[in-house]
Design a protein around this motif. Structure first.
Motif, PDB file in Angstrom:
ATOM      1  N   GLY A 234       0.791  -1.221   0.000  1.00 17.64           N
ATOM      2  CA  GLY A 234       0.000   0.000   0.000  1.00 17.64           C
ATOM      3  C   GLY A 234       0.825   1.274   0.000  1.00 17.64           C
ATOM      4  N   LEU A 235       2.095   1.161  -0.363  1.00 16.62           N
ATOM      5  CA  LEU A 235       2.978   2.339  -0.408  1.00 16.62           C
ATOM      6  C   LEU A 235       3.005   2.850  -1.844  1.00 16.62           C
ATOM      7  CD1 LEU A 235       5.922   0.925   1.757  1.00 16.62           C
ATOM      8  CD2 LEU A 235       3.914   2.206   2.523  1.00 16.62           C
ATOM      9  N   GLN A 236       2.223   3.866  -2.140  1.00 13.25           N
ATOM     10  CA  GLN A 236       2.078   4.299  -3.530  1.00 13.25           C
ATOM     11  C   GLN A 236       2.605   5.708  -3.794  1.00 13.25           C
ATOM     12  OE1 GLN A 236      -0.223   6.595  -5.030  1.00 13.25           O
ATOM     13  NE2 GLN A 236      -1.224   7.312  -3.153  1.00 13.25           N
ATOM     14  N   LYS A 237       2.817   6.499  -2.756  1.00 13.79           N
ATOM     15  CA  LYS A 237       3.335   7.856  -2.950  1.00 13.79           C
ATOM     16  C   LYS A 237       4.843   7.838  -2.726  1.00 13.79           C
ATOM     17  CE  LYS A 237       2.509  12.670  -1.629  1.00 13.79           C
ATOM     18  NZ  LYS A 237       1.729  13.582  -0.752  1.00 13.79           N
ATOM     19  N   ILE A 238       5.605   8.107  -3.781  1.00 16.05           N
ATOM     20  CA  ILE A 238       7.057   7.959  -3.684  1.00 16.05           C
ATOM     21  C   ILE A 238       7.789   9.226  -4.130  1.00 16.05           C
ATOM     22  CG2 ILE A 238       6.954   5.462  -4.071  1.00 16.05           C
ATOM     23  CD1 ILE A 238       7.960   6.021  -6.966  1.00 16.05           C
ATOM     24  N   VAL A 239       8.983   9.400  -3.564  1.00 14.88           N
ATOM     25  CA  VAL A 239       9.958  10.336  -4.113  1.00 14.88           C
ATOM     26  C   VAL A 239      10.865   9.507  -5.024  1.00 14.88           C
ATOM     27  CG1 VAL A 239      11.827  11.956  -3.644  1.00 14.88           C
ATOM     28  CG2 VAL A 239       9.921  11.764  -2.035  1.00 14.88           C
ATOM     29  N   LEU A 240      10.962   9.900  -6.272  1.00 19.25           N
ATOM     30  CA  LEU A 240      11.766   9.162  -7.246  1.00 19.25           C
ATOM     31  C   LEU A 240      13.025   9.960  -7.543  1.00 19.25           C
ATOM     32  CD1 LEU A 240      11.851   6.684  -9.177  1.00 19.25           C
ATOM     33  CD2 LEU A 240      10.810   8.171 -10.911  1.00 19.25           C
ATOM     34  N   ILE A 241      14.189   9.334  -7.328  1.00 16.24           N
ATOM     35  CA  ILE A 241      15.462  10.030  -7.536  1.00 16.24           C
ATOM     36  C   ILE A 241      16.238   9.362  -8.667  1.00 16.24           C
ATOM     37  CG2 ILE A 241      17.617  10.796  -6.484  1.00 16.24           C
ATOM     38  CD1 ILE A 241      16.335  10.663  -3.776  1.00 16.24           C
ATOM     39  N   THR A 242      16.570  10.151  -9.665  1.00 14.95           N
ATOM     40  CA  THR A 242      17.471   9.718 -10.729  1.00 14.95           C
ATOM     41  C   THR A 242      18.081  10.972 -11.339  1.00 14.95           C
ATOM     42  OG1 THR A 242      17.730   8.297 -12.674  1.00 14.95           O
ATOM     43  CG2 THR A 242      15.743   9.635 -12.571  1.00 14.95           C
ATOM     44  N   ASP A 243      18.929  10.813 -12.366  1.00 16.53           N
ATOM     45  CA  ASP A 243      19.580  11.982 -12.949  1.00 16.53           C
ATOM     46  C   ASP A 243      18.637  12.721 -13.892  1.00 16.53           C
ATOM     47  OD1 ASP A 243      20.270  10.738 -15.811  1.00 16.53           O
ATOM     48  OD2 ASP A 243      20.782   9.277 -14.265  1.00 16.53           O
ATOM     49  N   THR A 244      18.993  13.953 -14.199  1.00 20.91           N
ATOM     50  CA  THR A 244      18.125  14.845 -14.982  1.00 20.91           C
ATOM     51  C   THR A 244      17.725  14.268 -16.342  1.00 20.91           C
ATOM     52  OG1 THR A 244      19.062  16.769 -13.864  1.00 20.91           O
ATOM     53  CG2 THR A 244      17.906  17.169 -15.939  1.00 20.91           C
ATOM     54  N   PRO A 245      18.670  13.762 -17.175  1.00 17.93           N
ATOM     55  CA  PRO A 245      18.235  13.236 -18.479  1.00 17.93           C
ATOM     56  C   PRO A 245      17.272  12.061 -18.369  1.00 17.93           C
ATOM     57  CG  PRO A 245      20.613  13.573 -18.455  1.00 17.93           C
ATOM     58  CD  PRO A 245      20.144  13.733 -17.052  1.00 17.93           C
ATOM     59  N   HIS A 246      17.447  11.223 -17.360  1.00 20.36           N
ATOM     60  CA  HIS A 246      16.667   9.991 -17.237  1.00 20.36           C
ATOM     61  C   HIS A 246      15.304  10.205 -16.587  1.00 20.36           C
ATOM     62  CE1 HIS A 246      16.247   5.747 -15.332  1.00 20.36           C
ATOM     63  NE2 HIS A 246      15.798   5.721 -16.564  1.00 20.36           N
ATOM     64  N   MET A 247      15.109  11.355 -15.935  1.00 21.94           N
ATOM     65  CA  MET A 247      13.942  11.515 -15.075  1.00 21.94           C
ATOM     66  C   MET A 247      12.624  11.443 -15.827  1.00 21.94           C
ATOM     67  SD  MET A 247      12.504  11.755 -12.223  1.00 21.94           S
ATOM     68  CE  MET A 247      13.693  12.163 -10.953  1.00 21.94           C
ATOM     69  N   LEU A 248      12.513  12.052 -17.004  1.00 23.14           N
ATOM     70  CA  LEU A 248      11.232  12.074 -17.710  1.00 23.14           C
ATOM     71  C   LEU A 248      10.738  10.660 -17.992  1.00 23.14           C
ATOM     72  CD1 LEU A 248       8.932  13.546 -19.122  1.00 23.14           C
ATOM     73  CD2 LEU A 248      10.379  13.728 -21.162  1.00 23.14           C
ATOM     74  N   ARG A 249      11.600   9.824 -18.544  1.00 20.17           N
ATOM     75  CA  ARG A 249      11.196   8.446 -18.868  1.00 20.17           C
ATOM     76  C   ARG A 249      10.878   7.669 -17.593  1.00 20.17           C
ATOM     77  NH1 ARG A 249      14.494   3.697 -20.588  1.00 20.17           N
ATOM     78  NH2 ARG A 249      16.308   5.075 -20.477  1.00 20.17           N
ATOM     79  N   ALA A 250      11.700   7.857 -16.546  1.00 20.47           N
ATOM     80  CA  ALA A 250      11.462   7.148 -15.293  1.00 20.47           C
ATOM     81  C   ALA A 250      10.146   7.591 -14.652  1.00 20.47           C
ATOM     82  CB  ALA A 250      12.623   7.395 -14.337  1.00 20.47           C
ATOM     83  N   TRP A 251       9.904   8.892 -14.629  1.00 22.23           N
ATOM     84  CA  TRP A 251       8.682   9.435 -14.027  1.00 22.23           C
ATOM     85  C   TRP A 251       7.443   8.892 -14.741  1.00 22.23           C
ATOM     86  CZ3 TRP A 251       6.026  14.048 -16.315  1.00 22.23           C
ATOM     87  CH2 TRP A 251       4.925  14.448 -15.546  1.00 22.23           C
ATOM     88  N   LEU A 252       7.448   8.910 -16.075  1.00 24.45           N
ATOM     89  CA  LEU A 252       6.306   8.404 -16.840  1.00 24.45           C
ATOM     90  C   LEU A 252       6.103   6.906 -16.625  1.00 24.45           C
ATOM     91  CD1 LEU A 252       6.856  10.319 -20.207  1.00 24.45           C
ATOM     92  CD2 LEU A 252       5.077  10.758 -18.501  1.00 24.45           C
ATOM     93  N   THR A 253       7.208   6.160 -16.510  1.00 24.34           N
ATOM     94  CA  THR A 253       7.102   4.705 -16.333  1.00 24.34           C
ATOM     95  C   THR A 253       6.516   4.363 -14.970  1.00 24.34           C
ATOM     96  OG1 THR A 253       9.045   4.404 -17.757  1.00 24.34           O
ATOM     97  CG2 THR A 253       8.395   2.538 -16.386  1.00 24.34           C
ATOM     98  N   PHE A 254       7.001   5.009 -13.914  1.00 24.31           N
ATOM     99  CA  PHE A 254       6.480   4.732 -12.567  1.00 24.31           C
ATOM    100  C   PHE A 254       5.031   5.204 -12.449  1.00 24.31           C
ATOM    101  CE2 PHE A 254      10.781   3.765 -11.614  1.00 24.31           C
ATOM    102  CZ  PHE A 254      10.809   3.110 -10.399  1.00 24.31           C
TER     103      PHE A 254
END
Length: 275
Positions: A174-194
């Protein structure tokens, strides 16, 4: 018909893009190849096409050197980050830190521990076995007496797998609200995927270190643009609501069994003999 194509692309695409990345990182090799192609064209082509083909080779060479320059790397990276919302600083259920090779990782793990110390979340999910050991050692050496509930996902190689492993580890609890940390170029794809799996994501982009040159920044950006296209075609950005995250967690549970694909702090300590 599409599923076999998705499976093949999902397996080979990361390997192919990193091979291309390292190949294009060598300007001498790429320039030499283009000069050889131009020489072959001069010898092999008909006179009426020769000039056109040589100009095409020279145009490719010019485009390649442009792509490696700040004229491309700065706006290309800025465009990637312009679509990502800023970190609001709100409390979260967990902090998820994605892996990145060597010198590209920046201070993402230090940032994660600072967030734990600030009380943003007590659950910490680190991608990668060795990275988990590094973070655990940093926790042990930290004088703030941090004690997050830490897990390390060890069966991950791609952004998709990182997102699915996070769903298996966090969504089922039930843990659905997250802080996602990655580098600037990778963030858009990672954010959309999560987000696509049903997480509520607060993106926290870590800038690339200052010693990462324009050539590397350009190629990382190009790789991310290709990744965005491929993930979009493969349907990996299809949005789920937070209510469906537990269902996603069940669907991927067999791919990420807890006894094989996740390590607790005690298990990491035992494997790496951390004192």
């Amino acid at each position: 018909m599409l599923e076999p194509i998705r499976s093949v692309l999902g397996y080979y695409w990361p390997k192919l893009t990193w091979k291309l990345y390292y190949w294009f990182m060598d300007p001498q090799k790429v320039t030499l190849m283009l000069l050889v192609v131009a020489a072959v064209v001069m010898v092999a082509s008909k006179p009426r096409y020769r000039r056109r083909m040589i100009l095409a080779c020279l145009a490719l060479m010019t485009a390649y050197w442009f792509l490696l320059s700040p004229l491309f790397s700065v706006p290309a990276t800025a465009l990637l980050s312009s679509f990502v919302p800023a970190d609001t600083g709100e409390a979260a259920d967990a902090i998820v830190v994605l892996d990145r090779g060597g010198r590209f990782q920046g201070d993402r793990y230090g940032q994660a521990l600072d967030m734990v110390a600030a009380g943003r979340a007590s659950n910490l999910l680190i991608m990668g076995r060795a990275r988990g050991a590094e973070v655990l050692k940093a926790i042990d050496d930290d004088k703030r007496n941090l004690s997050p509930q830490m897990l390390s996902a060890v069966c991950v190689k791609t952004t998709k797998q990182e997102a699915e492993s996070a769903a298996a580890a966090l969504g089922a609890r039930g843990l659905q609200k997250i802080v996602l940390i990655t580098d600037t170029p990778h963030m858009l794809r990672a954010w959309l995927t999560f987000q696509g799996l049903g997480f509520t994501v607060m993106p926290h982009a870590e800038p690339l270190p200052a010693d990462v040159g324009n050539r590397e920044r350009s190629l990382l950006a190009i790789r991310e643009y290709l990744g965005l296209v491929s993930y979009g075609v493969l349907g990996r950005f299809q949005g789920q609501s937070p209510n469906t995250l537990p269902e996603v967690a069940k669907a991927v549970a067999d791919d990420f069994p807890a006894d094989r694909c996740f390590m607790t702090a005690d298990q990491i300590r035992q494997e790496f003999m951390l004192s």
